[in-house]
Write a protein that holds these residues in place. Structure first.
Motif, PDB file in Angstrom:
ATOM      1  N   GLY A  64      -4.328 -15.184  36.435  1.00  0.00           N
ATOM      2  CA  GLY A  64      -3.527 -16.022  37.315  1.00  0.00           C
ATOM      3  C   GLY A  64      -2.907 -15.272  38.479  1.00  0.00           C
ATOM      4  O   GLY A  64      -2.844 -15.799  39.593  1.00  0.00           O
ATOM      5  N   ILE A  65      -2.447 -14.052  38.239  1.00  0.00           N
ATOM      6  CA  ILE A  65      -1.771 -13.292  39.290  1.00  0.00           C
ATOM      7  C   ILE A  65      -2.721 -12.991  40.456  1.00  0.00           C
ATOM      8  O   ILE A  65      -2.344 -13.097  41.626  1.00  0.00           O
ATOM      9  CB  ILE A  65      -1.158 -12.001  38.703  1.00  0.00           C
ATOM     10  CG1 ILE A  65       0.131 -12.338  37.948  1.00  0.00           C
ATOM     11  CG2 ILE A  65      -0.891 -10.949  39.786  1.00  0.00           C
ATOM     12  CD1 ILE A  65       1.265 -12.895  38.793  1.00  0.00           C
ATOM     13  N   ASP A 109      -1.842  -9.954  34.631  1.00  0.00           N
ATOM     14  CA  ASP A 109      -0.971 -10.978  34.057  1.00  0.00           C
ATOM     15  C   ASP A 109      -0.046 -10.353  33.009  1.00  0.00           C
ATOM     16  O   ASP A 109       1.103 -10.775  32.853  1.00  0.00           O
ATOM     17  CB  ASP A 109      -1.806 -12.112  33.440  1.00  0.00           C
ATOM     18  CG  ASP A 109      -2.577 -12.903  34.503  1.00  0.00           C
ATOM     19  OD1 ASP A 109      -2.461 -12.570  35.698  1.00  0.00           O
ATOM     20  OD2 ASP A 109      -3.308 -13.829  34.134  1.00  0.00           O
ATOM     21  N   TYR A 127       2.800  -8.797  34.814  1.00  0.00           N
ATOM     22  CA  TYR A 127       3.741  -9.843  35.245  1.00  0.00           C
ATOM     23  C   TYR A 127       4.575 -10.331  34.063  1.00  0.00           C
ATOM     24  O   TYR A 127       5.799 -10.484  34.174  1.00  0.00           O
ATOM     25  CB  TYR A 127       2.969 -10.999  35.895  1.00  0.00           C
ATOM     26  CG  TYR A 127       3.865 -12.094  36.414  1.00  0.00           C
ATOM     27  CD1 TYR A 127       4.807 -11.835  37.409  1.00  0.00           C
ATOM     28  CD2 TYR A 127       3.785 -13.388  35.907  1.00  0.00           C
ATOM     29  CE1 TYR A 127       5.636 -12.838  37.883  1.00  0.00           C
ATOM     30  CE2 TYR A 127       4.615 -14.391  36.379  1.00  0.00           C
ATOM     31  CZ  TYR A 127       5.539 -14.117  37.358  1.00  0.00           C
ATOM     32  OH  TYR A 127       6.357 -15.103  37.827  1.00  0.00           O
ATOM     33  N   LEU A 128       3.914 -10.560  32.935  1.00  0.00           N
ATOM     34  CA  LEU A 128       4.636 -10.978  31.719  1.00  0.00           C
ATOM     35  C   LEU A 128       5.762  -9.997  31.406  1.00  0.00           C
ATOM     36  O   LEU A 128       6.906 -10.403  31.177  1.00  0.00           O
ATOM     37  CB  LEU A 128       3.669 -11.060  30.531  1.00  0.00           C
ATOM     38  CG  LEU A 128       4.346 -11.288  29.176  1.00  0.00           C
ATOM     39  CD1 LEU A 128       4.774 -12.739  29.007  1.00  0.00           C
ATOM     40  CD2 LEU A 128       3.437 -10.860  28.017  1.00  0.00           C
ATOM     41  N   THR A 142      -0.303 -21.381  36.741  1.00  0.00           N
ATOM     42  CA  THR A 142      -0.599 -20.740  38.025  1.00  0.00           C
ATOM     43  C   THR A 142      -0.709 -19.222  37.927  1.00  0.00           C
ATOM     44  O   THR A 142      -1.585 -18.614  38.532  1.00  0.00           O
ATOM     45  CB  THR A 142       0.515 -21.106  39.041  1.00  0.00           C
ATOM     46  OG1 THR A 142       0.858 -22.477  38.861  1.00  0.00           O
ATOM     47  CG2 THR A 142       0.069 -20.856  40.458  1.00  0.00           C
ATOM     48  N   ARG A 143       0.185 -18.597  37.179  1.00  0.00           N
ATOM     49  CA  ARG A 143       0.198 -17.127  37.067  1.00  0.00           C
ATOM     50  C   ARG A 143      -0.138 -16.646  35.655  1.00  0.00           C
ATOM     51  O   ARG A 143       0.255 -15.556  35.246  1.00  0.00           O
ATOM     52  CB  ARG A 143       1.548 -16.585  37.540  1.00  0.00           C
ATOM     53  CG  ARG A 143       1.686 -16.752  39.049  1.00  0.00           C
ATOM     54  CD  ARG A 143       3.009 -16.424  39.626  1.00  0.00           C
ATOM     55  NE  ARG A 143       2.929 -16.666  41.065  1.00  0.00           N
ATOM     56  CZ  ARG A 143       3.061 -17.869  41.628  1.00  0.00           C
ATOM     57  NH1 ARG A 143       3.309 -18.933  40.894  1.00  0.00           N
ATOM     58  NH2 ARG A 143       2.931 -17.983  42.940  1.00  0.00           N
ATOM     59  N   ARG A 166      -5.098 -14.784  41.409  1.00  0.00           N
ATOM     60  CA  ARG A 166      -5.352 -16.043  42.122  1.00  0.00           C
ATOM     61  C   ARG A 166      -4.137 -16.442  42.960  1.00  0.00           C
ATOM     62  O   ARG A 166      -4.270 -16.812  44.118  1.00  0.00           O
ATOM     63  CB  ARG A 166      -5.665 -17.128  41.082  1.00  0.00           C
ATOM     64  CG  ARG A 166      -6.214 -18.432  41.606  1.00  0.00           C
ATOM     65  CD  ARG A 166      -6.615 -19.359  40.441  1.00  0.00           C
ATOM     66  NE  ARG A 166      -5.483 -19.654  39.572  1.00  0.00           N
ATOM     67  CZ  ARG A 166      -5.511 -19.582  38.239  1.00  0.00           C
ATOM     68  NH1 ARG A 166      -6.609 -19.219  37.611  1.00  0.00           N
ATOM     69  NH2 ARG A 166      -4.434 -19.871  37.537  1.00  0.00           N
ATOM     70  N   ALA A 167      -2.957 -16.355  42.375  1.00  0.00           N
ATOM     71  CA  ALA A 167      -1.762 -16.927  43.021  1.00  0.00           C
ATOM     72  C   ALA A 167      -0.795 -15.885  43.561  1.00  0.00           C
ATOM     73  O   ALA A 167       0.046 -16.215  44.389  1.00  0.00           O
ATOM     74  CB  ALA A 167      -1.031 -17.820  42.023  1.00  0.00           C
ATOM     75  N   GLY A 168      -0.896 -14.643  43.096  1.00  0.00           N
ATOM     76  CA  GLY A 168       0.084 -13.634  43.498  1.00  0.00           C
ATOM     77  C   GLY A 168       1.403 -13.853  42.784  1.00  0.00           C
ATOM     78  O   GLY A 168       1.639 -14.922  42.227  1.00  0.00           O
ATOM     79  N   PRO A 169       2.261 -12.828  42.783  1.00  0.00           N
ATOM     80  CA  PRO A 169       3.589 -13.040  42.215  1.00  0.00           C
ATOM     81  C   PRO A 169       4.367 -14.012  43.091  1.00  0.00           C
ATOM     82  O   PRO A 169       4.047 -14.169  44.268  1.00  0.00           O
ATOM     83  CB  PRO A 169       4.218 -11.643  42.221  1.00  0.00           C
ATOM     84  CG  PRO A 169       3.434 -10.848  43.198  1.00  0.00           C
ATOM     85  CD  PRO A 169       2.077 -11.462  43.307  1.00  0.00           C
ATOM     86  N   PRO A 170       5.366 -14.702  42.525  1.00  0.00           N
ATOM     87  CA  PRO A 170       6.158 -15.631  43.333  1.00  0.00           C
ATOM     88  C   PRO A 170       6.731 -14.935  44.555  1.00  0.00           C
ATOM     89  O   PRO A 170       7.359 -13.876  44.428  1.00  0.00           O
ATOM     90  CB  PRO A 170       7.279 -16.058  42.375  1.00  0.00           C
ATOM     91  CG  PRO A 170       6.727 -15.840  41.022  1.00  0.00           C
ATOM     92  CD  PRO A 170       5.816 -14.645  41.137  1.00  0.00           C
ATOM     93  N   ALA A 171       6.519 -15.515  45.723  1.00  0.00           N
ATOM     94  CA  ALA A 171       6.941 -14.854  46.961  1.00  0.00           C
ATOM     95  C   ALA A 171       8.427 -15.027  47.220  1.00  0.00           C
ATOM     96  O   ALA A 171       9.072 -14.153  47.796  1.00  0.00           O
ATOM     97  CB  ALA A 171       6.145 -15.422  48.132  1.00  0.00           C
TER      98      ALA A 171
END
Lengths: 314, 314
Positions: free
Chosen positions: B300-301, B262, B265-266, A219-220, B303-308
């Motif tokens: 991916g980020i 991404d 985020y990683l 997903t991410r 598309r989905a964004g960071p976990p909310a």
């Protein structure tokens, strides 16, 4: 050799193709039984052996899995083919045990919130079903392994953070209830490689390398990095889906299993021989792609192919 | 503090945005100078500080970089902005040293075959240019750091396998020639995480964590896994491009730098604070996406964004 070691040889990495189950949960249209069979056969010819092929639910709820028995038979007809299917209640388990299925997958949510929202039952009740399925299996003398998949094991779309110690407690309860295998699933793609390393190392200590499965979503964009971390920490059974198809109808934003072809390439570059022919595997994408023209298919290997001038099989 | 430590603070991971250079090498149309400036400014506002903004080549050969001087000035106008640009010959270096550029990037091919095919010169001549640029810089008292980027460091589209010992020999020669920084580039996306771990550990022993850059392409889906391996082995400077834009005109099949969003985020999931706001970064994609509607953007980020619901900043 134990039944688990026969099902998942411990001297290699075993990759489970879950596209025919997880990959079809969210789609608007799905392949016909004949197309699914061709999908299976093409991947089997490429070297894939483990297939999750559907879910034992009323066809009215999940019509894409109405042919689950036919798919189990189709896998059984392939040399060395190994089939798994979900059973989410006792009725489903009863139906599953009337087939030649090699593995029955039960699902336990990592959080009480998700368990209630997703399945309208507690986690204890979900573990109770694992116990019931294992007992039914034993009473019938059926060969099937029981796999307890812990969803939301790396973070929950409802409850947020999930502590590793909680997942381990559930994993231990599943094993105690009779599960042969425990899966840890990053259902909504929250995990990063550090978190995966930690939980996989814990799982390794709890059940050994043959006893657990890591199920990742991309997903991410962390799917392959998380798979790499899982392999480094001792995981030897991983899920993926051709083209990264898949999601969970109860997990908002949960799009895409880790891409199977890229997962194979990752394993090979790390020195784990999968026995899978990458070019043949990538070519098999044409079956689901043609059957589901509206769906997105992902992956680097399908786009670029394995390096032509490099001995990438280390 | 050394000049390198000022440019790339050693207490954190530094991410270089190379989309405005590597990302524009293969495209058919490119953003206007005003659009590039907005692209820069939007990423700067999100917290990005290091930008590779072009190449000093005749505008007839690479018209997308005709505004390289304007872009260097645009970066200089941003608080804490740091600019890098390629110089592939002495003429380019002369032009670069007439600007306020913070870093001049020279390229050395890891293989003689690629060096001749790509640049029509030997690797020794390429290292000679590094020496010349460092000397010219010193004679002028210019502040710019000299970065020697070793392309095809993980495998070559022409020569195939590249031995780590050969890359290390070239890296050492570049440092001896006066390079402040050495880059190791997986130009055609051949690398897997095990190979990256090995070469990065070697580079760390050779030059320390402040002295080298890892430049990855996501051609075969391994980009983030390779970045994760690089971080684990001591790398603290990594390249990426917004949306994974990018490639090399001389490297067939070399599509896509590792996705910048991404990569951020990683890093955050691994406990490396980047100082970059992921939502603002992902929103900046709209500038290149609108300017280049025919190009593919990945990640991916976005598309989905960071976990909310999860505290993903560990």
């Amino acid at each position: 050799m134990s039944r688990i070691d026969i099902a998942y040889p411990p001297d290699k990495v075993n990759l489970r193709e879950v596209g025919l189950r997880d990959g079809l949960q969210l789609v608007r249209t799905w392949p016909s039984t004949a197309e699914k069979r061709e999908w299976l056969e093409r991947e089997h010819a490429a070297g894939v052996r483990h297939f999750e092929v559907g879910s034992f639910l009323p066809a009215s709820r999940m019509p894409q899995f109405a042919d689950v028995v036919a798919m189990i038979d189709a896998v059984a007809a392939l040399g060395g083919g190994y089939s798994a299917a979900l059973a989410l209640n006792e009725r489903g388990a009863t139906d599953a045990l009337e087939t030649h299925v090699d593995e029955i997958v039960c699902v336990v949510s990592a959080t009480e919130e998700h368990s209630q929202a997703n399945m309208r039952r507690s986690r204890d009740e979900a573990i109770g079903l694992v116990r019931t399925v294992a007992r039914m299996r034993d009473e019938l003398g059926h060969k099937a392994l029981v796999n307890a998949g812990i969803s939301m094991a790396f973070g929950c779309s409802i409850a947020g953070k999930v502590e590793a110690v909680e997942v381990l407690r559930l994993a231990e309860a599943c094993v105690e209830a009779g599960a042969d295998l425990v899966g840890i699933a990053d259902t909504v793609g929250f995990a990063g490689p550090r978190q995966v390393s930690g939980l996989v190392a814990d799982m390794y200590r709890l059940v050994g390398d043959g006893g657990f499965i890591v199920h990742l979503h991309d997903t991410r964009g962390m799917g392959i990095a998380n798979a790499s971390a899982a392999l480094d920490s001792g995981c030897r059974i991983l899920d993926g889906s051709l083209g990264g198809l898949g999601g969970c109808p109860f997990a908002p934003g949960a799009t895409g299993n880790v891409v199977f072809e890229d997962l194979v390439y990752l394993c090979e570059t790390k020195g784990f021989a999968t026995g899978i022919d990458l070019a043949a595997l990538a070519a098999a994408r044409s079956i689901p792609e043609q059957a589901m023209p509206g769906e997105s298919f992902y992956g680097g290997i399908a786009r670029a192919g394995p390096p032509a001038t490099l001995d990438w099989r280390t």
